[in-house]
Design a protein around this motif. Structure first.
Motif, PDB file in Angstrom:
ATOM      1  N   GLN A 129       0.813  -1.223   0.000  1.00  0.00           N
ATOM      2  CA  GLN A 129       0.000   0.000   0.000  1.00  0.00           C
ATOM      3  C   GLN A 129       0.845   1.270   0.000  1.00  0.00           C
ATOM      4  N   GLY A 130       2.032   1.191   0.549  1.00  0.00           N
ATOM      5  CA  GLY A 130       2.921   2.342   0.515  1.00  0.00           C
ATOM      6  C   GLY A 130       3.273   2.725  -0.915  1.00  0.00           C
ATOM      7  N   HIS A 131       3.622   1.719  -1.712  1.00  0.00           N
ATOM      8  CA  HIS A 131       3.909   1.972  -3.134  1.00  0.00           C
ATOM      9  C   HIS A 131       2.673   2.533  -3.844  1.00  0.00           C
ATOM     10  N   LEU A 132       1.523   1.916  -3.563  1.00  0.00           N
ATOM     11  CA  LEU A 132       0.295   2.334  -4.244  1.00  0.00           C
ATOM     12  C   LEU A 132      -0.070   3.779  -3.885  1.00  0.00           C
ATOM     13  N   SER A 133       0.269   4.189  -2.663  1.00  0.00           N
ATOM     14  CA  SER A 133      -0.011   5.576  -2.268  1.00  0.00           C
ATOM     15  C   SER A 133       0.845   6.552  -3.073  1.00  0.00           C
ATOM     16  N   LEU A 134       2.070   6.148  -3.407  1.00  0.00           N
ATOM     17  CA  LEU A 134       2.920   6.989  -4.257  1.00  0.00           C
ATOM     18  C   LEU A 134       2.313   7.109  -5.652  1.00  0.00           C
ATOM     19  N   MET A 135       1.781   6.000  -6.151  1.00  0.00           N
ATOM     20  CA  MET A 135       1.144   6.017  -7.474  1.00  0.00           C
ATOM     21  C   MET A 135      -0.090   6.921  -7.475  1.00  0.00           C
ATOM     22  N   LEU A 158      20.214  -9.998  -1.791  1.00  0.00           N
ATOM     23  CA  LEU A 158      19.746  -9.858  -3.174  1.00  0.00           C
ATOM     24  C   LEU A 158      19.017 -11.124  -3.620  1.00  0.00           C
ATOM     25  N   LYS A 159      19.582 -12.258  -3.284  1.00  0.00           N
ATOM     26  CA  LYS A 159      18.995 -13.544  -3.680  1.00  0.00           C
ATOM     27  C   LYS A 159      17.612 -13.745  -3.060  1.00  0.00           C
ATOM     28  N   LYS A 160      17.457 -13.329  -1.802  1.00  0.00           N
ATOM     29  CA  LYS A 160      16.208 -13.571  -1.077  1.00  0.00           C
ATOM     30  C   LYS A 160      15.181 -12.461  -1.257  1.00  0.00           C
ATOM     31  N   TYR A 161      15.569 -11.361  -1.922  1.00  0.00           N
ATOM     32  CA  TYR A 161      14.624 -10.259  -2.060  1.00  0.00           C
ATOM     33  C   TYR A 161      13.381 -10.739  -2.810  1.00  0.00           C
ATOM     34  N   PRO A 162      12.176 -10.469  -2.288  1.00  0.00           N
ATOM     35  CA  PRO A 162      10.951 -11.007  -2.912  1.00  0.00           C
ATOM     36  C   PRO A 162      10.734 -10.483  -4.330  1.00  0.00           C
ATOM     37  N   ARG A 163      10.393 -11.386  -5.230  1.00  0.00           N
ATOM     38  CA  ARG A 163      10.093 -11.037  -6.620  1.00  0.00           C
ATOM     39  C   ARG A 163       8.695 -11.544  -6.939  1.00  0.00           C
ATOM     40  N   THR A 164       7.758 -10.618  -7.099  1.00  0.00           N
ATOM     41  CA  THR A 164       6.340 -10.972  -7.232  1.00  0.00           C
ATOM     42  C   THR A 164       5.725 -10.199  -8.396  1.00  0.00           C
ATOM     43  N   LEU A 165       6.321 -10.301  -9.562  1.00  0.00           N
ATOM     44  CA  LEU A 165       5.933  -9.463 -10.692  1.00  0.00           C
ATOM     45  C   LEU A 165       4.464  -9.624 -11.071  1.00  0.00           C
ATOM     46  N   GLU A 166       3.982 -10.847 -11.131  1.00  0.00           N
ATOM     47  CA  GLU A 166       2.588 -11.073 -11.545  1.00  0.00           C
ATOM     48  C   GLU A 166       1.616 -10.402 -10.570  1.00  0.00           C
ATOM     49  N   SER A 167       1.855 -10.593  -9.284  1.00  0.00           N
ATOM     50  CA  SER A 167       1.013  -9.963  -8.258  1.00  0.00           C
ATOM     51  C   SER A 167       1.129  -8.442  -8.325  1.00  0.00           C
ATOM     52  N   ASP A 168       2.338  -7.949  -8.557  1.00  0.00           N
ATOM     53  CA  ASP A 168       2.547  -6.501  -8.670  1.00  0.00           C
ATOM     54  C   ASP A 168       1.728  -5.912  -9.811  1.00  0.00           C
ATOM     55  N   MET A 169       1.731  -6.600 -10.935  1.00  0.00           N
ATOM     56  CA  MET A 169       0.983  -6.135 -12.111  1.00  0.00           C
ATOM     57  C   MET A 169      -0.517  -6.050 -11.799  1.00  0.00           C
ATOM     58  N   GLN A 170      -1.016  -7.051 -11.083  1.00  0.00           N
ATOM     59  CA  GLN A 170      -2.436  -7.076 -10.740  1.00  0.00           C
ATOM     60  C   GLN A 170      -2.805  -5.890  -9.846  1.00  0.00           C
ATOM     61  N   LYS A 171      -1.929  -5.583  -8.895  1.00  0.00           N
ATOM     62  CA  LYS A 171      -2.189  -4.455  -7.986  1.00  0.00           C
ATOM     63  C   LYS A 171      -2.206  -3.137  -8.747  1.00  0.00           C
ATOM     64  N   ILE A 172      -1.257  -2.976  -9.655  1.00  0.00           N
ATOM     65  CA  ILE A 172      -1.193  -1.738 -10.440  1.00  0.00           C
ATOM     66  C   ILE A 172      -2.416  -1.620 -11.335  1.00  0.00           C
ATOM     67  N   ASN A 173      -2.780  -2.717 -11.971  1.00  0.00           N
ATOM     68  CA  ASN A 173      -3.920  -2.718 -12.891  1.00  0.00           C
ATOM     69  C   ASN A 173      -5.219  -2.410 -12.144  1.00  0.00           C
ATOM     70  N   SER A 174      -5.330  -2.914 -10.914  1.00  0.00           N
ATOM     71  CA  SER A 174      -6.527  -2.651 -10.111  1.00  0.00           C
ATOM     72  C   SER A 174      -6.605  -1.189  -9.694  1.00  0.00           C
ATOM     73  N   LEU A 175      -5.454  -0.568  -9.522  1.00  0.00           N
ATOM     74  CA  LEU A 175      -5.426   0.845  -9.118  1.00  0.00           C
ATOM     75  C   LEU A 175      -5.800   1.749 -10.282  1.00  0.00           C
ATOM     76  N   ASP A 176      -5.145   1.539 -11.417  1.00  0.00           N
ATOM     77  CA  ASP A 176      -5.423   2.372 -12.592  1.00  0.00           C
ATOM     78  C   ASP A 176      -4.835   1.701 -13.831  1.00  0.00           C
ATOM     79  N   LYS A 177      -5.688   1.417 -14.794  1.00  0.00           N
ATOM     80  CA  LYS A 177      -5.262   0.697 -15.998  1.00  0.00           C
ATOM     81  C   LYS A 177      -4.393   1.554 -16.924  1.00  0.00           C
ATOM     82  N   ASN A 178      -4.310   2.846 -16.654  1.00  0.00           N
ATOM     83  CA  ASN A 178      -3.519   3.725 -17.521  1.00  0.00           C
ATOM     84  C   ASN A 178      -2.071   3.877 -17.071  1.00  0.00           C
TER      85      ASN A 178
END
Length: 282
Positions: A35-41, A68-88
């Protein structure tokens, strides 16, 4: 939602906005969005014609290969969150090769001493990596405004200094920290905590809040000593540092001055997961 993995294609897409001098808001992230990221958006969407979000785990700002190896990588979930916020919203999710073009090394940056405090002491080369990637992304995206959370307050000040020293045509906007219900600062690294650890980690913000109260009547040294002893009693946590510093210079507070604004900074390990937080003391 437009998604680009090549900087050449992203630049071609953004060129009309550059030519028309439209406002472009930019949020650089390493993914694992919350939600912190989404608030910036949301802030960017309110104030710009177009908003661009980058998702890129930058290898040059990690001094610890295991981190670096353990840093979470969740691209698919990230895309869904962005798309839900604003498709543009425009997403740039490049590879290391697309960003660094076969030369994955940091350039050296001079931040007038900001880089030698706190995070800089404990993460050698970190801010060279930050400067390298942020400058590259600014050159690719060409934003008019870029949004950063205040949780990484030292990074925020360093990016502002880089923009100033390199005369980059972008306004840096700092945005307030978003916290979980228990007060824990939202962070991608929180995903690596167990439910119990996440709950207990609320102790970090509680300690910062109490430190702020104490700073009203006590010296920085006395507050620092209290925080250190408080964490020594907590076996779940390993305190890396606690520091009270001038918000502008980031230099440690040795003696209070009414003309300066101070901020408390903290870094704590919870079962090898490194968490940072901060609170203004004004």
């Amino acid at each position: 939602m437009s998604v680009f993995v090549k900087q050449k294609e992203l630049k071609a897409h953004l060129k009309p906005f550059w030519l028309e001098k439209e406002s472009i808001g930019f949020i650089p992230t390493m993914g694992a969005l919350h939600q912190g990221h989404l608030s910036l958006m949301k802030e960017s969407l309110k104030n710009n014609t177009v908003t661009v979000v980058s998702i890129f785990v930058n290898p040059t700002q990690f001094n610890n290969p295991e981190d670096l190896k353990k840093y979470p990588r969740t691209l698919e979930s990230d895309m869904q969150k962005i798309n839900s916020l604003d498709k543009n919203i425009i997403v740039y999710a490049p590879s290391v090769e697309d960003i660094y073009e076969g030369n994955t090394v940091s350039k050296h940056f001079d931040y007038d001493g900001l880089e030698f405090q706190m995070e800089g002491k404990h993460r050698p080369g970190h801010f060279d990596g930050v400067g390298t990637i942020v400058k590259k992304l600014f050159e690719i995206v060409g934003p008019t405004h870029a949004y950063f959370g205040e949780k990484d307050f030292q990074q925020l000040q360093i990016v502002k200094k880089m923009v100033e020293k390199h005369h980059l045509p972008v306004k840096i906007v700092g945005c307030k920290i978003h916290r979980e219900a228990n007060g824990l600062a939202m962070s991608s690294r929180n995903e690596r905590l167990s439910a119990e650890e996440r709950d207990n980690a609320s102790f970090i913000f509680k300690t910062l809040t109490e430190a702020k109260k104490r700073f009203a009547t006590k010296s920085a040294a006395a507050v620092t000593d209290w925080v250190t002893k408080t964490f020594q009693k907590q076996t779940m946590f390993e305190l890396e540092y606690f520091e009270i510093a001038d918000e502008e210079t980031l230099l440690p507070c040795l003696r209070k001055s009414k003309t300066k604004t101070y901020r408390a900074f903290i870094a704590v390990f919870v079962n090898n997961v490194r968490l940072i937080d901060t609170i203004t003391l004004k």
